[in-house]
Design an enzyme around this catalytic site. Structure first.
Site, PDB file in Angstrom:
ATOM      1  N   TYR A  61      78.648  23.113  39.008  1.00 37.21           N
ATOM      2  CA  TYR A  61      79.771  23.277  39.936  1.00 37.21           C
ATOM      3  C   TYR A  61      80.449  21.926  40.163  1.00 37.21           C
ATOM      4  CZ  TYR A  61      77.406  27.717  41.130  1.00 37.21           C
ATOM      5  OH  TYR A  61      76.789  28.941  41.090  1.00 37.21           O
ATOM      6  N   GLY A 211      82.115  40.290  46.233  1.00 40.12           N
ATOM      7  CA  GLY A 211      82.972  40.561  45.079  1.00 40.12           C
ATOM      8  C   GLY A 211      83.989  39.438  44.885  1.00 40.12           C
TER       9      GLY A 211
END
Ligand SMILES: NC(=O)c1ccc[n+]([C@@H]2O[C@H](COP(=O)([O-])OP(=O)(O)OC[C@H]3O[C@@H](n4cnc5c(N)ncnc54)[C@H](OP(=O)(O)O)[C@@H]3O)[C@@H](O)[C@H]2O)c1
Length: 317
Positions: A61, A211
């Site tokens: 990341y 999501g």
């Protein structure tokens, strides 16, 4: 902020806040223009104050930036958290290809580098981000188990694996956790992986439980520099087709006096006591909203509605 409820992450593992915090979006993937390190550091502090103790990052990341950020946020508070990071993915930067590296020599070197960036002498949970198909899993997993024996890592986990990979790894060293995508529109682990975890005392950490923001019903339009722009579920057509899912989630939320985000997280928590989702946010008010989801229990009517949502249009990746 009300403190979150607690759960045991894996058999003989630490007790953690039932809602964890995914830190990826603070440095990677989503809405780059809205990143703010000082705000993110403060938010991690707020999360700790509210009893969130599972803090998730990965070396990829940024790359690397997110671990440094998390290390900065945990200065002086390291002992309050279960610190989870990941290894095995490589990239040169945003928009560049992401490749896998599960070679033992990479695992060893990457662990030392993560320890340094995180500013700690031990990682609580070291997870293999993806299995490298070019390297037999026992070799990668064996190298990770060595790190446990050396005291650099307390426990090891896998991400996005199937039951046969779990069996293979578990025979060598206990799989403490599995971190895979699980949410109202991604239920792949429900049939086999979740029950396997329950039976083997392995914790399950749902990633992208909201999501990637879509299930909250408040996601702004996805811009071109956002990772989601390249995902099949986030094309304009797929998003339009998937609005029906959000509407059903909203109906449940309205009926029980919660928000759609809270319903999405409560559904993850309802999949088993060994489940600890790690929603990602950079905003205080959302952090509080997400933490409060641990206090919501879904009644039979809600679960029945949520368990019969239509399948989404568009693949995950
Ligand atoms: N193992 C893996 O391969 C893998 C893959 C992906 C992610 N992960 C991990 O899982 C964590 C969470 O996943 P994720 O960040 O992809 O997705 P997520 O948690 O499903 O959704 C995050 C998105 O939702 C927004 N959001 C958060 N809370 C909200 C709320 N209450 N209302 C409205 N919007 C809200 C966030 O925006 P703001 O930030 O602007 O609030 C962000 O855009 C990551 O941080 C990472 O640690 C792991």
């Amino acid at each position: 902020m009300t403190k979150t409820a607690r759960r045991q992450l894996w058999r003989e593992g630490p007790e953690v806040g039932a809602i964890g915090l995914g830190c990826m979006g603070m440095s990677w993937a989503y809405t780059p223009s809205e990143r703010d390190d000082d705000r993110s550091v403060a938010l991690i502090g707020e999360a700790l104050d509210a009893g969130v103790t599972l803090i998730d990052t990965a070396d990829v990341y940024g790359p690397f930036h997110n671990e440094t950020l998390v290390g900065r946020a945990l200065r002086g508070r390291r002992d309050e958290v279960t610190l989870a990071t990941k290894v095995g993915l490589l990239t040169q930067g945003p928009g560049q290809p992401i490749t896998r590296d599960g070679r033992p020599e990479h695992i060893r070197a990457a662990c030392d580098a993560s320890l340094q960036r995180l500013g700690t002498d031990v990682i609580d949970l070291y997870q293999l981000h993806r299995v490298d198909e070019q390297v037999p899993l026992p070799e990668t997993w064996g190298a990770m188990a060595e790190l446990v024996h050396e005291g650099k890592v307390r426990a090891i986990g896998l991400s996005e694996v199937n039951v046969s990979q779990l069996e293979q790894a578990h025979a060598i060293h206990p799989v403490a956790t599995v971190q895979s995508e699980l949410s109202l529109w991604t239920r792949d682990p429900v049939a086999e992986v979740l029950p396997w975890c329950q039976a083997h005392g392995t914790g399950f950490i749902p990633y992208s439980p909201l999501g990637r923001g879509f299930l909250t019903g408040t996601m702004p339009a996805v811009r071109d520099d956002d990772f989601r722009a390249g995902l099949p579920r986030f094309t304009d057509e797929a998003q339009a087709a998937n609005q029906g899912i959000v509407e059903r989630v909203r109906e449940v939320a309205t009926r029980i006096g919660a928000t759609p985000a809270q319903v999405a997280l409560a559904w993850c928590l309802a999949q088993g006591e060994h489940v600890v989702p790690i929603p990602g946010t950079r905003r205080s008010e959302r952090l509080a909203e997400n933490i409060a989801a641990a206090r919501i229990s879904l009644d039979d009517e809600s679960l029945a509605t949520l368990d019969t949502l239509p399948a989404p249009v568009g693949g995950r990746y």
